[in-house]
Design a protein around this motif. Structure first.
Motif, short mmCIF file in Angstrom:
data_model
loop_
_atom_site.label_atom_id
_atom_site.label_comp_id
_atom_site.label_asym_id
_atom_site.label_seq_id
_atom_site.Cartn_x
_atom_site.Cartn_y
_atom_site.Cartn_z
N UNK A 1 5.95 -5.08 3.28
CA UNK A 1 4.88 -5.93 2.60
C UNK A 1 6.24 -6.78 1.88
N UNK A 2 7.55 -6.63 2.47
CA UNK A 2 8.79 -7.07 1.46
C UNK A 2 8.90 -6.95 0.04
N UNK B 1 5.61 5.56 -3.13
CA UNK B 1 5.41 5.37 -4.69
C UNK B 1 5.43 6.17 -5.77
N UNK B 2 3.90 7.18 -5.28
CA UNK B 2 3.65 8.06 -6.18
C UNK B 2 5.21 9.72 -6.51
N UNK C 1 12.12 0.38 -8.49
CA UNK C 1 11.24 -0.31 -7.35
C UNK C 1 10.95 0.14 -6.63
N UNK C 2 10.14 0.25 -5.97
CA UNK C 2 9.48 0.83 -4.73
C UNK C 2 8.93 -0.39 -3.33
N UNK D 1 0.83 -1.62 -0.02
CA UNK D 1 -0.44 -0.17 -0.29
C UNK D 1 1.15 1.23 -0.34
N UNK D 2 0.73 2.46 -0.40
CA UNK D 2 1.65 3.12 -1.05
C UNK D 2 1.06 4.02 0.75
N UNK D 3 2.66 4.23 0.58
CA UNK D 3 2.56 4.87 1.90
C UNK D 3 3.25 6.06 2.17
#
Length: 291
Positions: A209-210, A248-249, A203-204, A2-4
């Protein structure tokens, strides 16, 4: 993953970020990139100059001055004036002893985000002024990093792996990311996977989540390369994070900013050596915080 969101920004507030980096008189990198890029993203940039160069190390002739001996007094003065920080963004260091300066900032400002670009080398080669001691010390900044932003050369050095080149498959990406997370990074942005298909991939991934939960951020590859794209990317990513954008954004914003800047760069003289010209594209970052 999930984008944090790492920084919850009040739109009226200008966050303060210590940029721990070198300063080059000529060549677009380090503080020469970090100050305008972070400023465009609405940050109050507080430089901590780790070295002074006449030009960056891709030039055959350059002068180098290590600033280690002045930095403790520099930060003492900040504390006496009650300077506060919301983020510590570290990059190129002048000596192994400067890692202690960054850790001092972490201790003095425990609430500040730790944004670590472990600048050590590129293309499988270590930068000219870096020693094995400095590279080893740099590795100690991984543990606790809110965002760790290595390229493949630096990721290999941090994890004790042989540099695999830029064209690595998904399993190799996962192995590198999981190894970096195992060293204590909270979030990793792995930069610059190039599978020779016209796409540059970053890559993020997060510790929660690994690598299996990673997000791939893809950008069109331009048919030329230039110096300083890593610093521009890291600075733009930090600016987007401090603007309150998800990680990630933020990586996507930074990648597109660099791609657009490179499109402008190709028309500038001596751009291969001098570096990426981002001045005409700073408005992309200003729009992140414009009310």
């Amino acid at each position: 993953m999930n984008d944090v969101i790492l920084f919850d920004r009040d739109p009226r507030y200008i966050p303060r970020v210590a940029a721990v980096h070198d300063m080059c008189g000529y060549g677009k990198c380090s503080l020469t990139a970090a100050i305008p890029i972070l400023s465009a993203a609405g940050c109050d940039v507080c430089p901590v100059p780790t070295a002074l160069f006449s030009a960056h190390t891709r030039y055959s002739v350059f002068t180098f001055h290590d600033t280690t001996e002045i930095l403790d007094g520099y930060l003492d003065a900040w504390r006496k004036e009650n300077v506060d920080l919301d983020g510590v963004y570290s990059g190129f260091l002048g000596s192994a002893e400067q890692v202690a300066i960054i850790k001092r900032l972490y201790a003095d400002y425990p609430h500040a985000l730790r944004l670590v670009d472990p600048v050590m080398g590129d293309g499988g080669e270590i930068y000219a002024t870096y020693t094995p001691e400095l590279c080893e010390a740099m590795g100690t900044l991984v543990d606790g990093a809110d965002v760790l932003m290595p390229n493949l050369t630096e990721a290999s050095m941090l994890t004790g792996r042989t540099y695999p080149g830029q064209n690595i498959d998904n399993a190799e990406v996962n192995g590198i990311i999981d190894a970096l997370l195992a060293l204590g990074a909270k979030n990793v942005v792995l930069k610059g996977v190039d599978r020779q298909d016209g796409i540059i991939r970053n890559y993020v991934a997060s510790a929660t989540s690994g690598a299996s939960g990673k997000q791939e951020i893809a950008h069109d590859k331009l048919p030329f390369m230039t110096h300083g794209t890593g610093d521009a990317f890291a600075s733009a990513l930090c600016g987007a994070v401090m603007a309150g954008r998800p990680l990630a954004e933020s990586a996507h914003i930074a990648g597109e900013f660099v791609r657009h800047a490179m499109e402008s760069t190709q028309f500038q003289p001596n751009h291969t050596e001098r570096g990426v010209s981002f001045e005409l594209n700073l408005d992309e970052l200003t729009r992140l915080v414009r009310r």
